[in-house]
Design a protein around this motif. Structure first.
Motif, short mmCIF file in Angstrom:
data_model
loop_
_atom_site.label_atom_id
_atom_site.label_comp_id
_atom_site.label_asym_id
_atom_site.label_seq_id
_atom_site.Cartn_x
_atom_site.Cartn_y
_atom_site.Cartn_z
N SER A 159 56.14 7.55 -33.94
CA SER A 159 55.00 8.43 -33.69
C SER A 159 55.41 9.60 -32.80
O SER A 159 55.01 10.76 -33.04
CB SER A 159 53.86 7.64 -33.03
OG SER A 159 53.40 6.62 -33.87
N LEU A 162 57.39 12.09 -34.89
CA LEU A 162 56.53 12.88 -35.79
C LEU A 162 55.75 13.94 -35.02
O LEU A 162 55.60 15.09 -35.49
CB LEU A 162 55.57 11.94 -36.52
CG LEU A 162 56.20 10.98 -37.55
CD1 LEU A 162 55.16 10.03 -38.10
CD2 LEU A 162 56.85 11.77 -38.69
N GLU A 176 50.57 15.39 -44.59
CA GLU A 176 51.66 14.41 -44.67
C GLU A 176 51.89 13.76 -43.32
O GLU A 176 52.12 12.54 -43.22
CB GLU A 176 52.93 15.09 -45.15
CG GLU A 176 54.13 14.16 -45.24
CD GLU A 176 55.41 14.89 -45.61
OE1 GLU A 176 56.47 14.23 -45.67
OE2 GLU A 176 55.34 16.13 -45.82
N ASP A 179 49.18 11.19 -42.60
CA ASP A 179 49.36 9.98 -43.40
C ASP A 179 50.45 9.09 -42.80
O ASP A 179 50.29 7.86 -42.73
CB ASP A 179 49.71 10.35 -44.83
CG ASP A 179 48.54 10.98 -45.58
OD1 ASP A 179 47.39 10.77 -45.12
OD2 ASP A 179 48.79 11.68 -46.58
N ARG A 180 51.54 9.68 -42.38
CA ARG A 180 52.63 8.89 -41.81
C ARG A 180 52.23 8.29 -40.46
O ARG A 180 52.56 7.13 -40.16
CB ARG A 180 53.87 9.75 -41.67
CG ARG A 180 54.44 10.23 -43.02
CD ARG A 180 55.73 10.99 -42.84
NE ARG A 180 56.77 10.14 -42.28
CZ ARG A 180 58.01 10.58 -41.98
NH1 ARG A 180 58.32 11.86 -42.19
NH2 ARG A 180 58.91 9.76 -41.48
#
Length: 364
Positions: A159, A162, A176, A179-180
């Motif tokens: 996390s 990202l 995207e 979503d990840r």
């Protein structure tokens, strides 16, 4: 007073009482068979009428010697009692020292009390057995904590990565990224809930009720039927009413984990899962078998360890958190049952859960 001093005084006191009783018996014997007075053979040796007070003279001779004997018995009882008490309490001293070491965190120490088997030997052996189990439990908890920390750190690190990417690249597609992040957070939540379930089962903090394992098997197979169809796996359920007592929610979780694992750890296509319930020798038995790859007994023995997913045997979309069979083992032990894992000769595995059975007509 210490136990050794109490035993010493007890030994000395008992010896004194026994000595006093013996001297009293001797004195009573003398009083019975020795006359009170006796005539002297030569009256001229004694003034008066020639009568000699035998008992009075005997008392003058017996009393100081009896007092000396009692004094000797007192000293002998104290010294001998102190030595004997020390020898008898020596095993207890070793057990106490081992307890202090265990209290300070040293669980590897063992008493290993020598000698013949008596009460102290049984106590020492029981304490050694407790230390062995406690050391193994602590080591298992430490491994579990380390593995859980690692597993929880992974989604958090993903996390963070990202979010760092999104912060440095504002033009990146946020859909995207969301979503990840959703997938990573879902996995972290699932792992946390699983750890809480393990803690609850391990502490046995649940309400017990009458449960029919056959009904739980039917319920979980109906729930997991879409997953089985997705993987091309056929589920066959059989068995009779299988009453036991425990937590319905935890036992449903146990059954679901077993059937879920049997589905996802199966052949790529045309696999089969067999779920059977029954009562054997006063135990409620739940058996789940599946087809799959050949497994060795060594591989099977590690499957209940935390975070042992067997990644080479499972589908990547059903990796789970690696605690499925760990939960099964914990729930089984919390219900005073036994868990047995056996590799099938044709491939796959047979898992048997045995729980205490009850009469289906027993009143609640």
């Amino acid at each position: 007073m210490s136990v050794r001093l109490k035993l010493t005084l007890s030994y000395a006191g008992f010896l004194m009482v026994a000595g006093a009783l013996l001297l009293a018996a001797v004195w009573l014997f003398l009083l019975r068979y020795v006359p009170d007075r006796a005539m002297l053979i030569n009256p001229d040796d004694m003034p008066g009428n020639g009568v000699f007070p035998v008992r009075s003279a005997l008392l003058d001779v017996f009393a100081p010697r009896a007092a000396a004997v009692l004094a000797f018995l007192l000293v002998f009882g104290l010294v001998g009692g102190w030595v004997l008490a020390g020898r008898m309490l020596a095993p207890l001293t070793r057990i106490t020292e081992a307890t202090r070491l265990a209290t300070n965190g040293s669980l590897s120490h063992r008493i290993r009390l020598p000698g013949r088997k008596d009460e102290f030997r049984e106590l020492a052996d029981a304490f050694d057995t407790m230390l062995v189990r406690l050391e193994a439990h602590v080591a298992e908890q430490q491994r579990f904590a380390a593995n859980a920390s690692h597993e929880l750190r992974t989604p958090l690190a993903i996390s963070k990565a990202l979010l760092d990417v999104a912060r440095t690249d504002p033009n990146r597609d946020t859909g995207e990224l969301i979503d990840r992040l959703h997938a990573v957070n879902t996995r972290a939540i699932a792992l946390t809930e699983t750890l809480l379930l393990l803690s609850r089962a391990d502490q046995r903090s649940f309400t017990r009720d009458h449960v029919d394992l056959s009904l739980l098997a039917e319920e979980c197979t109906e729930t997991l039927l879409p997953l089985a169809e997705k993987h091309g796996v056929t589920i066959e359920t059989s068995g009779d009413i299988t009453p036991t007592i425990g937590s319905p929610a935890l036992l449903l979780q146990l059954t679901t984990n077993l059937v879920h694992n049997a589905i996802v750890h199966n052949l790529p296509e045309q696999g089969t899962v067999w779920v059977h319930t029954g009562v054997h020798s006063k135990t409620a038995v739940l058996t789940v078998e599946n087809t799959g790859e050949q497994l060795t007994p060594q591989q099977v023995s590690t499957l209940t360890e935390p975070f042992q997913r067997g990644t080479e045997r499972i589908h990547t979309d059903q990796a789970g958190v690696g605690l499925g069979l760990t939960i099964v083992r914990t729930i089984t032990h919390a219900h005073d049952g036994t868990l047995t894992l056996t590799p099938r000769p044709a491939g796959g595995i047979r898992i048997t859960v045995e729980l205490p059975a009850i009469s289906p007509h027993t009143d609640r």
